[in-house]
Design an enzyme around this catalytic site. Structure first.
Site: not given
Lengths: 351, 328, 348
Positions: B63, B164, B194-195, B217, B303
């Protein structure tokens, strides 16, 4: 094969969500004699077709019962002990002290252990053991465990079917092998009955992790109607209010947004004429069954739901009445046979 | 390792739904490498490399979007309140900086609280862009922003914002660069959103109608002090997904990856992720179902604005994919 | 449609009962207002009412417009020995506001009341009484009579009749009968450059379910979702976002919990509003979810946006809205659709 033996065999099969092949293997020889076609789709759903005798193109009824079960999974190995976590909604209040099977390179017996109460604080003794402090012990040294148990190996409960009084049985995975048994019996009964519609029996995968197999199989089959079979909450000593249903008093018929009102009525009418007792199960929102996924596949599929009352759901002592399984099968077969070639569910306000 | 490319990828702007800038970067790189390139209705970029075989279709998805924030309110003095775009924790961001699409930079800070020992709620944080009033603020409600941190290479470790999943995008690009002829048609999918909803991968996979789908990922690790137990470590090779909280990998896809790793001698780890999922969860359920799996790059501090991966893990992920897709 | 006609339509729709999965009366109420204005009208397998209005032929975009027919309510799940009804919520209802209400029960719209233990006899407890502990009294003598008059599965709605209130209007179910009224008003007008599929959806309140099927069936190039949304413009202890405000014009969603609105459509609507002098406001990002949340991910993906009429007290027995906001929403939707060309949503 009688209902008891059928349920015994299905309960014993090990099929955690995403790893249902062993249940398919048990079902294939049971379904094959009663099917015109039998196949497994890309997700692993087992699909049997029994053709109807109406003119082509024939409408089709899909009947779905999930064959996956809740279980445990090995997430790590520490000093020879296995760390585990849940697959699906396994109830961690009902696990300690159980005998299990670890499905690694080969099957290994094991025990679910935790530290003894004598060494814990009062606070810890009063609380449910968290996943991190619960271990599966297979009685082997660390190096051997590492060699024989890969991370991700499923762990199932060892629990042969228990016969209680009055034809009640208790065991593991009766959610939802009881419905798979009913679907199997219905398939047999329908072979001996006239039915205009095509009948698809689908043993679905991954219901316990989000009704996934039902979603993709409904897209693939694009049926005219669907009836999902699942277990529902049985009345038990400590939980017997609204939304629970007595054992051995017949299946429930779901009512609510997930279900087409005309199918609800038709299921009730067929039950009445077949003298099968049923109860209405009110489900004002998410039904928590395969029907929830099936209904919104493609352009929408009218759904119904039959529920088999079951006590102690998601524990290794799920309890139900054998006669309710037979009644569910009979109702499903009679409903299917009742569908006229040109029947389509309609809304009251449609011209 | 093409650090210049990874730097460009990690620093490009692209919160969910606003992936124009990162899409332009990737598009320029992949266009000469692919047989055709297009953009889907929600904005995902697809690069097709045709196979030599019977036309089986495989999707590889990484992504493009990144976690970020969106302004929800501008107060009288020009301070901004915000909500999350994707999974962000207040703990990770106080004292950090954000950048808006027009280049405006803001500082994230927190209100004074009675009990400062507790983790604040996101509603207690604010962004200061240096404005003196609501009217003076250069941004408005609904404007998205992303976190700021440069890429640093330190020995075999890489530290940056947005590894990410720009490191996944990097792996896809490197695989596309290195891969010889393959039997299957390969769809390199750089997905959007995606998130937040997995909608990009879901809709592009619907269009492609593939025979197999793989997400590439990052995943979390269990190798940091008092980490939640997890049998994945940084630097021990790519992680082959067994399951996560959104998907159980198809056993055949998982085993195909394991067999490829063992054949060419790449170390690998089997991954069970308890909190999180990937595009594969959405691709698996497209149409009549798609056998799906995932290859993960072990990543610490996912994250946060300073995510960390190991160069060897990244390179071995490229090698693993190449081995799985172009069997000798 | 002039204001009086629009409000009359809103009142009629607001007064009609229709919880999730039981939207038949709303469909019945809508049909006569659509017939003659659209090329076709049909009901799908889920119960969505699909109206197709052909475009002028200026371009060939198919655009999906939705407003949901269902409202939050209750369902009968059991009966007590005294003849009272045990209930569960259909959609999310705030349990704080149920005690003391009058409700309508079942297709016969039997009156019922929700009463609680007298304050003299109640525990000194400030906790909200959960819905599972509340009962609906229709005056039945015993369990048998209750079972006969309101069997398991019977739907219950608020009893409110819509009416003017100061400069505003009051009624139940403005979420989303206000959107339904706006969609009818649009469909009654002249054709647009695009082909319009106006879908009155079912089951929004239980998971955006009708819209998901509608998105698949229509396979549109873009979607506009019409909603009645939260206005939290009451006095508060702390300064902060009001989510939206009554009287400040149509509410645009940039992002909510269910999706990210397509930035190109957001830009288009802002440009159109600015050019036409129609007021607009942004909904506080990150709050709530709408039918766009399932429409946008159908098939190959659908660029989507939500336009909403700000309403106070949604999901309760009496909501309030400003008629001007409703009119502005219809105008902004029409003007936006007139400017929506293939170039706006093209991906080079």
């Amino acid at each position: 094969m009688n209902t008891l033996e059928l349920i015994q065999q299905l309960s014993a099969a090990v099929g955690p969500s995403g790893r249902e092949a062993a249940v398919s293997d048990v079902l294939r020889p049971l379904w094959e004699p009663w099917s015109d076609e039998l196949r497994t789709d890309a997700m692993g759903n087992l699909i049997a077709l029994q053709r109807g005798n109406g003119a082509e193109p024939r409408p089709a009824l899909m009947s779905a019962a999930h064959m996956d079960e809740i279980a445990l999974i090995v997430t790590g190995i520490e000093k020879g002990f296995l760390h585990v976590h849940r697959i699906g909604g396994t109830d961690c209040r009902a696990l300690l002290g159980l005998e299990v099977t670890v499905h690694g390179q080969e099957d290994l017996p094991g025990i679910i252990g935790t530290r003894p109460p004598h060494v814990l604080s009062a606070d810890e003794r009063g609380r449910i053991v968290p996943w991190e402090k619960l271990f599966v012990d297979v009685g082997l040294p660390h190096a051997e465990v590492v060699a024989r148990v890969p991370i991700g190996a499923p762990v199932s409960i060892q629990r042969p079917l228990i016969r209680l009084q009055n034809d009640l049985v208790a065991g593991k995975a009766l959610d939802n092998r009881a419905s798979v048994a009913a679907l199997t019996l219905a398939l047999q009964q329908l072979r001996r009955r006239e039915h205009a519609w095509d009948f698809y029996a689908v043993a679905t995968v991954q219901e316990e992790v989000g009704a996934k197999g039902a979603l993709t199989s409904a897209f693939g089959l694009n049926p005219t109607l669907a009836i999902a079979l699942d277990v529902t909450f049985g009345k038990q000593a400590d939980d017997n209010g609204g939304g629970t249903f007595p054992l051995d008093k017949g299946p429930t018929i779901g009512i609510g947004p997930n279900f087409h009102p005309q199918l609800v009525q038709r299921l009730r009418d067929v039950a009445k004429s077949e003298e099968i007792p049923t109860a209405l199960e009110p489900l004002p929102g998410h039904s928590g069954t395969d029907a929830w996924s099936i209904q919104t596949a493609r352009e929408g599929i009218p759904c119904g739901l039959l529920g088999i009352p079951l006590r102690y759901m998601h524990q290794p002592v799920e309890t139900l009445a054998l006669r309710d399984v037979e009644r569910t099968a009979r109702l499903l077969a009679a409903f299917t046979a009742s569908l006229e070639a040109d029947y389509r569910p309609r809304w009251e306000d449609e011209q | 390792m093409d650090l210049e490319l990874l730097t460009q990828l990690t620093q490009a702007f692209g919160p969910p739904g606003y992936e124009e800038e990162i899409r332009a970067v990737i598009r320029e790189v992949v266009t000469p490498l692919a047989d055709s390139v297009w953009v889907d209705p929600l904005g995902s970029l697809v690069a097709l490399k045709r196979g030599t075989g019977g036309g089986k279709k495989t999707v590889l998805a990484a992504h493009m979007d990144e976690i970020g924030v969106m302004v929800t309110y501008v107060d009288e003095k020009g301070y901004l309140r915000f909500t999350r775009m994707g999974g962000i924790s207040p703990l990770m961001h106080i004292g950090g900086r954000v950048r808006f699409a027009d280049g405006t930079v803001g500082v994230i800070s927190v209100e004074r609280r009675e009990d400062s020992s507790k983790i604040p709620a996101l509603e207690q944080l604010y962004i200061d862009v240096g404005a003196s009033s609501r009217e003076d603020a250069p941004v408005k409600v609904g404007d998205p922003a992303v976190f700021m941190r440069p890429l640093v290479a330190q020995g075999r470790r890489l530290i940056s914002k947005t590894l990410d999943d720009r490191v996944g995008c990097y792996v896809l690009i490197e695989t596309l660069r290195r891969l010889g002829p393959t039997p299957d048609d390969l769809y390199f999918l750089f997905s959007v959103q995606e998130e937040v909803t997995l909608s990009g991968a879901r809709t592009s996979a619907y269009k492609i109608d593939p025979d197999m789908a793989l997400a590439v990922d990052v995943t979390m690790t269990g190798d940091t002090p008092k980490a939640l137990p997890m049998a994945v470590e940084m630097g021990k090779g790519p992680a082959i997904k067994v399951q996560d909280s959104g998907m159980i990998a198809h056993p055949a896809v998982r085993d195909l990856l394991i067999a490829a790793a063992e054949r060419v001698g790449i170390p690998y780890q089997r991954e069970i992720l308890l909190g999180g999922s990937t595009d594969a969860a959405a691709m698996q359920l497209v149409r009549g179902g798609v056998p799906s799996g995932c290859v993960s790059i072990p990543c610490r501090y996912v994250h946060s604005p300073s995510e960390m991966v190991d160069v060897t893990d990244v390179e071995q992920t490229v090698a693993l994919l190449s081995a799985a897709l172009a069997p000798a | 449609m002039n204001r009086d006609a629009l409000l009359e339509l809103l009142y009629m729709l607001s007064n009609t009962p229709g919880t999730s999965g039981d939207e038949i009366e709303v469909r019945r109420a809508l049909r006569p207002h659509l017939e003659g204005h659209v090329e076709s009208l049909r009901v799908d397998a889920m119960g969505n009412l699909i109206a197709h209005k052909k475009g002028t032929g200026a371009h060939d975009l198919r655009v999906l417009l939705t407003a949901h027919m269902d409202e939050v309510g209750l369902m009968v799940v059991d009966h007590t020995g005294e003849g009272a009804l045990k209930v569960a919520t259909s959609g999310s209802i705030d349990a704080r506001l149920l005690p003391g209400l009058e409700v309508r029960v079942g297709p016969q719209a039997r009156p019922g009341v929700i009463g609680i233990k007298a304050i003299h006899r109640a525990d000194e407890d400030e906790n909200v009484i959960p819905v599972s502990a509340l009962t609906v009294d229709i005056g039945a003598h015993d369990r048998e009579e209750a079972l006969e008059l309101a069997p398991i599965g019977t739907r219950i709605t608020f009893a409110t009749t819509a009416h003017p209130l100061g400069q505003l209007v009051a009624g139940k179910a403005f979420d989303d009968r206000a959107g339904c009224a706006a969609l009818v008003a649009l469909l009654q007008g002249p054709p647009l450059p695009c082909d319009v599929f106006g879908v009155f959806t079912v089951q929004e309140e239980v998971g955006l379910r009708g819209a998901r099927v509608a998105g698949y069936t229509v396979a549109p190039a873009a979607a506009f979702v019409l909603e009645g949304t939260i206005a939290d413009d009451l006095p508060k202890e702390e300064e902060g976002s009001p989510t939206s405000e009554i009287g400040k014009g149509p509410v645009l969603t940039v992002m909510d919990r269910s999706y990210v609105a397509d930035p190109r459509l957001v830009r288009l609507v802002i440009q159109v509003a600015t050019a036409a002098g129609i007021p607009y406001q942004f909904k506080q990002p990150g709050i709530g979810g709408t039918d766009a949340g399932t429409i946008h991910f159908t098939r190959e993906g659908v660029p989507a946006i939500t336009l909403a009429i700000p309403c106070r007290y949604i999901h309760g027995p009496v909501a309030l809205l400003d008629p001007q906001d409703l009119e502005h929403t219809v105008a902004l939707l029409r003007a936006s659709l007139e400017q929506l060309t293939p170039e706006v949503i093209q991906r080079p």
